[in-house]
Scaffold this active site. Sequence first.
Site, short mmCIF file in Angstrom:
data_model
loop_
_atom_site.label_atom_id
_atom_site.label_comp_id
_atom_site.label_asym_id
_atom_site.label_seq_id
_atom_site.Cartn_x
_atom_site.Cartn_y
_atom_site.Cartn_z
N CYS A 68 28.23 -41.48 -83.17
CA CYS A 68 27.85 -41.50 -81.75
C CYS A 68 29.05 -41.61 -80.82
O CYS A 68 28.99 -41.17 -79.69
CB CYS A 68 26.86 -42.63 -81.51
SG CYS A 68 27.59 -44.29 -81.45
N GLY B 145 27.99 -47.03 -105.42
CA GLY B 145 26.67 -46.65 -105.95
C GLY B 145 25.56 -47.36 -105.18
O GLY B 145 25.71 -48.52 -104.77
N LEU B 146 24.45 -46.64 -104.99
CA LEU B 146 23.33 -47.17 -104.21
C LEU B 146 22.15 -47.45 -105.14
O LEU B 146 21.50 -46.50 -105.61
CB LEU B 146 22.92 -46.16 -103.14
CG LEU B 146 23.97 -45.88 -102.07
CD1 LEU B 146 23.54 -44.68 -101.21
CD2 LEU B 146 24.17 -47.11 -101.20
N CYS C 244 24.67 -32.04 -103.89
CA CYS C 244 24.84 -33.50 -103.97
C CYS C 244 23.54 -34.11 -104.49
O CYS C 244 22.47 -33.51 -104.36
CB CYS C 244 25.13 -34.03 -102.56
SG CYS C 244 25.07 -35.83 -102.41
N CYS D 226 29.15 -46.78 -80.10
CA CYS D 226 28.73 -48.11 -80.59
C CYS D 226 29.99 -48.95 -80.85
O CYS D 226 31.11 -48.46 -80.78
CB CYS D 226 27.88 -47.97 -81.86
SG CYS D 226 28.80 -47.43 -83.31
N HIS E 174 17.44 -35.47 -104.33
CA HIS E 174 16.43 -36.46 -103.90
C HIS E 174 15.46 -35.84 -102.90
O HIS E 174 14.25 -36.05 -102.96
CB HIS E 174 17.10 -37.68 -103.26
CG HIS E 174 17.92 -38.50 -104.21
ND1 HIS E 174 17.48 -38.81 -105.47
CD2 HIS E 174 19.14 -39.05 -104.09
CE1 HIS E 174 18.42 -39.52 -106.10
NE2 HIS E 174 19.44 -39.67 -105.27
N THR F 110 21.88 -36.31 -103.16
CA THR F 110 20.96 -36.42 -102.02
C THR F 110 20.10 -35.16 -101.89
O THR F 110 18.91 -35.25 -101.57
CB THR F 110 21.78 -36.62 -100.72
OG1 THR F 110 22.56 -37.79 -100.88
CG2 THR F 110 20.87 -36.78 -99.51
N GLU G 91 27.58 -30.36 -98.34
CA GLU G 91 28.97 -30.19 -98.82
C GLU G 91 29.29 -28.70 -98.71
O GLU G 91 28.57 -27.88 -99.28
CB GLU G 91 29.08 -30.64 -100.27
CG GLU G 91 28.66 -32.09 -100.48
CD GLU G 91 28.65 -32.50 -101.95
OE1 GLU G 91 29.11 -31.71 -102.82
OE2 GLU G 91 28.18 -33.61 -102.24
N CYS H 142 29.30 -46.21 -88.22
CA CYS H 142 28.59 -46.02 -86.94
C CYS H 142 27.11 -46.33 -87.14
O CYS H 142 26.49 -45.84 -88.08
CB CYS H 142 28.75 -44.57 -86.47
SG CYS H 142 27.60 -44.11 -85.14
#
Length: 351
Positions: free
Chosen positions: A97, A267-268, A42, A100, A47, A44, A68, A111
């Site tokens: 969790c 998208g971030l 991924c 919450c 990164h 991530t 993944e 969460c």
Amino acid sequence: MPTTMKAVRKLTPGPGASLVTVPVPEPGPLDVLVKVNATSVCGTDYHIYSWDPWSQGRIKPPLTTGHELAGEVVAVGSQVTTHRVGDFISAETHIVCGHCQQCLTGQYHVCQNTRILGVDTDGAFAQYLSLPASNAWKNDPDLPADVASVQEPLGNAVHTVLSVPITGNVVAVTGCGPIGLMAIAVARLSGATAVFAVDVNDYRLDLARRMGATEVIDGRKEDVVARLRRLSGGGGVDVLLEFSGNPTAINQGLKALRPGGKAAMLGLPSRPLEIDLGNDIVMKGIEVKGIAGRRMYDTWFKVKGLLRGGLDLRPLITHRLPLEAYEDAMELMRQGNCGKVILYPHGVPNN
Ligand code: NAD
Ligand code: ZN
């Protein structure tokens, strides 16, 4: 069962990762131990490997990355009643969790105490991993391991596409990374009139065509807004699905939406960005929806149904490598000349 295994670990803060031999983890009472047959890479993971500013603030080495996966349950914790040795599973990577406000109202995907596999806990770039049984999704036994592994990002795509009305609508997809590419195929299968795909990389634009895009638009060479308006008959597209996180693409997508249109955004962006809220959202009466993760587990059931219904991901999976070649995988991710890259911790299968 072996007692040691190979794993790709980030040992110290800084770029890179190391292939090391470590003990096979012990599953806790509520966990399953999984033999990882395939693990896809991924953004991530890249990164974290390259140690970008986000990783520097979030990752606490030593850590096995990767989240993944497809694998086989080889042991279950003493209190696990839902899974058995031999189950073929993939992982929902958000470990939530359960107490919450969001969890108590069925919104587990947001969460506020979420921990992420391979980010906050040891992950899948290893021959074995332990994860909560409640995060182990049982696959159809005949699903290929590579497809099973990419279900996690596929869930991101499916969650995005199914959060807006697609059937009979003209859709723009901005960003044809793996998730945008999957969304193209999902939108087509969901009855979109047309799917127009935008990217700035030739390899990805070619994959967009092969995943079923009606037209592809090269953001480097074309006036994206004018082209999208023209392709949709002048008024603009009905739906925007945003997967680039790129400020230019986000603004182009919003400007190309017709009044009353809907946008789903996954998208971030790497930092806050400027948008013309008044003209491009408020006065056009646009609905914008943020998409986090996958709905647990509604999205997973939809993913299963789409795969059973003929969703074809074959063009998407472009590279298959042994786990030991993780550095080559990261180089492919850096260049972007790939779809999904799959790593095999127990060797690349022959077929
Ligand atoms: P990716 O980086 O592989 O894909 C992004 C694509 O956008 C690339 O193909 C890139 O060429 C393209 N792009 C860059 N600039 C562009 C521009 N100006 N116009 C058009 N396209 C442009 O990422 P991915 O793995 O497919 O993930 C997509 C996005 O979703 C990323 O931003 C990622 O961080 C984010 N993400 C969000 C969630 C969530 O839960 N919201 C989960 C996973 C990933
Ligand atoms: Zn919670």
